[in-house]
Design a protein around this motif. Structure first.
Motif, PDB file in Angstrom:
ATOM      1  N   LEU A 114      20.081 -33.692   2.081  1.00 18.91           N
ATOM      2  CA  LEU A 114      21.335 -34.393   1.792  1.00 18.91           C
ATOM      3  C   LEU A 114      22.129 -33.658   0.713  1.00 18.91           C
ATOM      4  O   LEU A 114      23.356 -33.518   0.816  1.00 18.91           O
ATOM      5  N   ALA A 118      25.852 -31.977   1.061  1.00 16.46           N
ATOM      6  CA  ALA A 118      26.927 -32.359   0.145  1.00 16.46           C
ATOM      7  C   ALA A 118      27.545 -31.148  -0.540  1.00 16.46           C
ATOM      8  O   ALA A 118      28.758 -31.108  -0.790  1.00 16.46           O
ATOM      9  N   LYS A 128      32.014 -34.803   5.838  1.00 19.79           N
ATOM     10  CA  LYS A 128      30.935 -35.180   4.916  1.00 19.79           C
ATOM     11  C   LYS A 128      31.017 -36.668   4.577  1.00 19.79           C
ATOM     12  O   LYS A 128      30.025 -37.389   4.622  1.00 19.79           O
ATOM     13  N   ARG A 129      32.222 -37.112   4.204  1.00 15.46           N
ATOM     14  CA  ARG A 129      32.392 -38.515   3.845  1.00 15.46           C
ATOM     15  C   ARG A 129      31.944 -39.423   4.986  1.00 15.46           C
ATOM     16  O   ARG A 129      31.239 -40.411   4.772  1.00 15.46           O
ATOM     17  N   PHE A 132      28.075 -39.374   5.282  1.00 18.72           N
ATOM     18  CA  PHE A 132      27.352 -40.064   4.204  1.00 18.72           C
ATOM     19  C   PHE A 132      27.614 -41.571   4.213  1.00 18.72           C
ATOM     20  O   PHE A 132      26.724 -42.355   3.884  1.00 18.72           O
ATOM     21  N   GLN A 136      24.627 -44.179   4.699  1.00 18.26           N
ATOM     22  CA  GLN A 136      24.368 -45.270   3.762  1.00 18.26           C
ATOM     23  C   GLN A 136      24.358 -46.616   4.485  1.00 18.26           C
ATOM     24  O   GLN A 136      23.529 -47.484   4.200  1.00 18.26           O
ATOM     25  N   LEU A 455      22.101 -41.016  -1.703  1.00 16.24           N
ATOM     26  CA  LEU A 455      23.338 -41.329  -0.980  1.00 16.24           C
ATOM     27  C   LEU A 455      24.378 -41.939  -1.917  1.00 16.24           C
ATOM     28  O   LEU A 455      25.573 -41.604  -1.840  1.00 16.24           O
ATOM     29  N   ILE A 458      25.820 -39.100  -4.141  1.00 21.00           N
ATOM     30  CA  ILE A 458      26.682 -38.181  -3.387  1.00 21.00           C
ATOM     31  C   ILE A 458      28.014 -38.833  -3.055  1.00 21.00           C
ATOM     32  O   ILE A 458      29.085 -38.226  -3.211  1.00 21.00           O
ATOM     33  N   LEU A 459      27.977 -40.082  -2.603  1.00 18.95           N
ATOM     34  CA  LEU A 459      29.223 -40.776  -2.270  1.00 18.95           C
ATOM     35  C   LEU A 459      30.097 -40.996  -3.497  1.00 18.95           C
ATOM     36  O   LEU A 459      31.326 -40.920  -3.413  1.00 18.95           O
TER      37      LEU A 459
END
Length: 482
Positions: A114, A118, A128-129, A132, A136, A455, A458-459
């Motif tokens: 992950l 990212a 990517k958004r 992820f 999630q 997650l 990263i978000l």
């Protein structure tokens, strides 16, 4: 020459002064008992170890080759907490420290993959958004729920201290009654600033006299002002990045309990929400919530309503957290003296006497509910008795445990202590008990929350980067409900 006797593994576990010492002793215990061999071996009938080994080798091969798009493709098929059964409860009951090395290695490899996705520039930001957010949504999130507790709230402090010290404290916290105080202390500060506020000397009442007494309402308000900044739920989220949830119950009939947070009540002030959640019916007066208006002034929030102890209706608000945040993994710190008879660690195989006790409680619940239906009409003729009966029914019918349960060990305390201003020695004992009860669960928490924590992190970075660009609003609440 005389040698001091070597402590047994069990004695070293009991005498450990911190988690590092405890984990060392736990691993030594596993080595002596043969459980280390169980951890090292893949085989188990409780999960599909062959499938997990295959998945692990595939991820390692793609990672070694630098094939980020390949990693994305593999992980796009879905990331699930119980994939191939690796979340089975029995896998966390064998060893004193951790679970199968295969499971821990697989989780670590997923987290590493992950992070590579990212950081990659080969994958567009929006792709990517999208990935992820879907990941999630599929995987779900973890939350720490702190039960009602009265003065036993210091047990929660020990639990939080243990999880925070190991970097595995979830970003979503919920508390009722005494648990709301601890949750608010954590969620109104930046993570790096939390530590000093979990120390017993900082939490003890400096003005406490030698005698034991119950705090008056004004004294409770003053103590909360010393521990909790004067912030709204929205302001606290923007400072801490954590989602604070406080349960309150209605003082009036025909109203429902509420879970206050930056989504449902962003402008409500936390101090009054916590004060309401701690207002034990019949002991402390109901509380009117306060909010901050657009000009920054303190104003009444729903001035025609008053609120009381949140544990009466929602001691552990799992369903509401699921709906608001997509939480599907609940870590429960249970110290509620009223709930302890109904709370069992479902992650342990019950002994025969415990199984009988569990069945007896279930029978008692069924009997009580049946009789409440029968006597509903007569009880309505005596309002105080009816209110007491409904409160008892609400307390008994609630669920008090989650996926990982950290339950205060049974020990007799004088009932007068439950709502009293505790002495320093009592506070120290409860915090120490909370830490020691949490230590055996930390590796389980670490393994089962590693992917959701990755997650979340990263978000948060992707959202922050997006907010700095054109066409994006800076909105903490938008992040809270993503």
């Amino acid at each position: 020459m005389i040698f001091a006797p070597t402590l047994s593994a069990d004695a070293e576990l009991a005498s450990a002064s911190n988690y590092a010492a405890w984990s060392k002793a736990a691993q030594a215990h596993d080595a002596k008992s043969g459980m280390q061999g169980w951890r090292d071996a893949d085989e188990s009938r409780h999960f599909d170890y062959k499938a997990i080994r295959t998945r692990l080798e595939k991820l390692r091969k793609l990672s070694a080759a630098g094939d980020v798009k390949g990693l994305l493709f593999v992980l796009n098929e879905g990331i699930h907490g119980n994939i191939d059964g690796m979340g089975h409860e029995r896998l966390y009951q064998k060893a004193r420290f951790g679970t199968k090395k295969l499971i821990e290695a697989y989780v670590a490899e997923v987290v590493a993959a992950l992070d590579k996705i990212a950081a990659s520039r080969l994958i567009p930001r929006e792709e990517k958004r999208d990935f992820f957010r879907r990941a999630q949504h599929c995987y779900g999130r973890s939350a720490l729920l702190l039960s009602g507790s009265g003065s036993f709230l210091f047990f929660h402090v020990g639990v939080v201290k243990a999880l925070w010290g190991e970097g595995v404290l979830p970003n979503i916290l919920a508390g009722s009654s005494g648990g709301s105080i601890v949750a608010a202390i954590v969620c109104t500060r930046k993570d790096a600033d939390v530590g000093p506020f979990l120390e017993s000397k900082r939490l003890a009442n400096p003005d406490r006299g030698p005698e034991m007494k119950r705090l008056a309402p004004d004294e409770v308000r003053d103590r909360l002002a010393e521990l909790i900044p004067d912030l709204t739920f929205q302001e606290a989220y923007e400072i801490s990045g954590r989602h604070l949830n406080v349960s309150v119950a209605p003082a009036e009939k025909h109203q429902n309990g509420r879970l206050l947070n930056a989504i449902t009540a962003p402008n409500v002030l936390i101090r009054e929400a916590v004060l309401a959640s701690c207002a034990v019916p019949g002991v402390f007066p109901p509380v009117m919530l306060m909010a901050r208006d657009e000009a920054g002034n303190r104003v009444a929030y729903q001035p025609d309503r008053r609120w009381v102890d949140g544990s009466v209706t929602h001691d552990i608000p799992t369903k509401r957290l699921e709906r608001l945040y997509g939480v599907n993994h609940h870590i429960v710190s249970q110290a509620n003296p009223l709930a302890l008879p109904f709370a069992t660690d479902t992650r342990k195989q019950m002994a025969p006497i415990e199984a009988i006790q569990h069945a007896s409680i279930a029978t008692f619940k069924a009997w009580l509910n049946a009789n409440m239906v029968i006597f509903q009409k007569p009880l309505e003729m005596v309002p105080p008795l009816n209110s007491l009966a409904n409160m008892a029914r609400s307390v008994i019918n609630q669920e008090y445990t989650g996926d990982i349960n950290i339950i205060r060990p049974p020990k007799f305390w004088s009932p007068t202590k439950i709502l009293s201003d505790l002495a320093q020695d009592d506070i120290d004992e409860l915090i120490d008990t909370g830490q020691r009860t949490a230590w055996p669960k930390i590796e389980m928490v670490r393994t089962q929350t590693a992917i959701s924590r990755a997650l979340d992190a990263i978000l948060a970075k992707l959202d922050k980067a997006g907010d700095d660009g054109p066409g994006h609003r800076s909105s903490a609440l938008k992040k809270a409900v993503r």
